[in-house]
Design a protein around this motif. Structure first.
Motif, PDB file in Angstrom:
ATOM      1  N   GLU A   1       4.606  11.309  -7.535  1.00  0.00           N
ATOM      2  CA  GLU A   1       4.127  10.249  -6.643  1.00  0.00           C
ATOM      3  C   GLU A   1       2.896   9.608  -7.258  1.00  0.00           C
ATOM      4  OE1 GLU A   1       5.102   9.267  -3.326  1.00  0.00           O
ATOM      5  OE2 GLU A   1       6.942  10.380  -3.743  1.00  0.00           O
ATOM      6  N   ARG A   2       2.806   8.288  -7.149  1.00  0.00           N
ATOM      7  CA  ARG A   2       1.645   7.526  -7.608  1.00  0.00           C
ATOM      8  C   ARG A   2       1.354   6.436  -6.595  1.00  0.00           C
ATOM      9  NH1 ARG A   2       1.477   7.151 -13.504  1.00  0.00           N
ATOM     10  NH2 ARG A   2       1.439   9.313 -14.180  1.00  0.00           N
ATOM     11  N   PRO A   3       0.135   5.951  -6.568  1.00  0.00           N
ATOM     12  CA  PRO A   3      -0.148   4.781  -5.730  1.00  0.00           C
ATOM     13  C   PRO A   3       0.609   3.560  -6.260  1.00  0.00           C
ATOM     14  CG  PRO A   3      -2.178   5.850  -6.457  1.00  0.00           C
ATOM     15  CD  PRO A   3      -1.059   6.478  -7.222  1.00  0.00           C
TER      16      PRO A   3
ATOM     17  N   SER B   1       2.404   4.938  -1.537  1.00  0.00           N
ATOM     18  CA  SER B   1       2.774   5.555  -2.808  1.00  0.00           C
ATOM     19  C   SER B   1       4.199   5.199  -3.178  1.00  0.00           C
ATOM     20  CB  SER B   1       2.597   7.074  -2.721  1.00  0.00           C
ATOM     21  OG  SER B   1       3.480   7.612  -1.762  1.00  0.00           O
TER      22      SER B   1
ATOM     23  N   THR C   1       0.856  -1.177   0.000  1.00  0.00           N
ATOM     24  CA  THR C   1       0.000   0.000   0.000  1.00  0.00           C
ATOM     25  C   THR C   1       0.893   1.228   0.000  1.00  0.00           C
ATOM     26  OG1 THR C   1      -0.089   0.052   2.394  1.00  0.00           O
ATOM     27  CG2 THR C   1      -1.867  -1.126   1.262  1.00  0.00           C
TER      28      THR C   1
ATOM     29  N   ARG D   1       7.522   6.494  -6.118  1.00  0.00           N
ATOM     30  CA  ARG D   1       7.998   7.521  -7.042  1.00  0.00           C
ATOM     31  C   ARG D   1       7.986   6.968  -8.458  1.00  0.00           C
ATOM     32  NH1 ARG D   1      13.633   8.591  -4.503  1.00  0.00           N
ATOM     33  NH2 ARG D   1      13.323   6.371  -4.332  1.00  0.00           N
TER      34      ARG D   1
END
Length: 192
Positions: free
Chosen positions: A29-31, A13, A11, A15
């Motif tokens: 940033e992304r999940p 985030s 779980t 880079r």
């Protein structure tokens, strides 16, 4: 040695390096992607920068696209030990008309399978088709950066196969003459 997580418990985030919409790249940033059904996640350890990535930047891609397809990483599936692999970014079916004619990039499955979000991310998700047909375990004698050359090497080998097949389809030039008069005739292969 216990693992700190399993693919299903990732779980938070990560880079990524994404397009900025102006021909450049930015860190964002992304999940962390979830492993698809029967698929896996890959912790990216190296990713090459391809000439096609440069062309895409020059072509004016919109913002937020994660490039990168020359990937090496640790493939993680629930209940299995991680495996260090190189990945293919698309997976053709091998059975459709396009594949059978040698045009696998026109295959429906090829178009639908991809690395999610792309190799310039800390993690990516791969489909069950990737797991079955497009992950290649790397021996310890091949370091991660060298492993990223597997994808360009496959392109070179395919080009050699295509060139060899094309050679037999085109006329073989026959040169005759002497001095200042030289004639070149194109004679179909296999003709005398």
């Amino acid at each position: 040695m216990p693992r700190p997580h399993t693919p299903s418990t990732l779980t938070g985030s990560m880079r990524v390096v994404a397009t900025d919409g102006a021909g450049g790249l930015v860190v964002a940033e992304r999940p962390i992607p979830a492993a698809p059904v029967d698929g896996a996640v890959v912790r990216v350890t190296a990713c090459g920068f391809c000439g096609s990535d440069l062309e895409k930047l020059d072509g004016g891609l919109g913002a937020g696209i994660v490039l990168g397809h020359e990937v090496v990483g640790r493939l993680e599936r629930a209940g299995e030990e991680p495996v260090r692999v190189a990945l293919a970014h698309h997976v053709p079916c091998g059975d459709c008309a396009a594949c059978l004619r040698g045009h696998s990039s026109l295959c429906d499955r090829f178009v639908k399978t991809h690395l999610d979000p792309g190799g310039f991310a800390e993690w990516l998700a791969v489909s069950d088709h990737h797991v079955a047909d497009a992950v290649f375990p790397l021996p310890d004698t091949v370091d991660d950066v060298t492993g990223t050359l597997l994808e360009p090497l496959s392109c070179v080998l395919r080009a050699i196969d295509v060139a060899a097949a094309a050679y037999s389809m085109f006329p073989v030039p026959q040169v005759r003459g002497r001095g200042r008069e030289v004639h070149v005739d194109a004679v179909p292969a296999g003709s005398s």
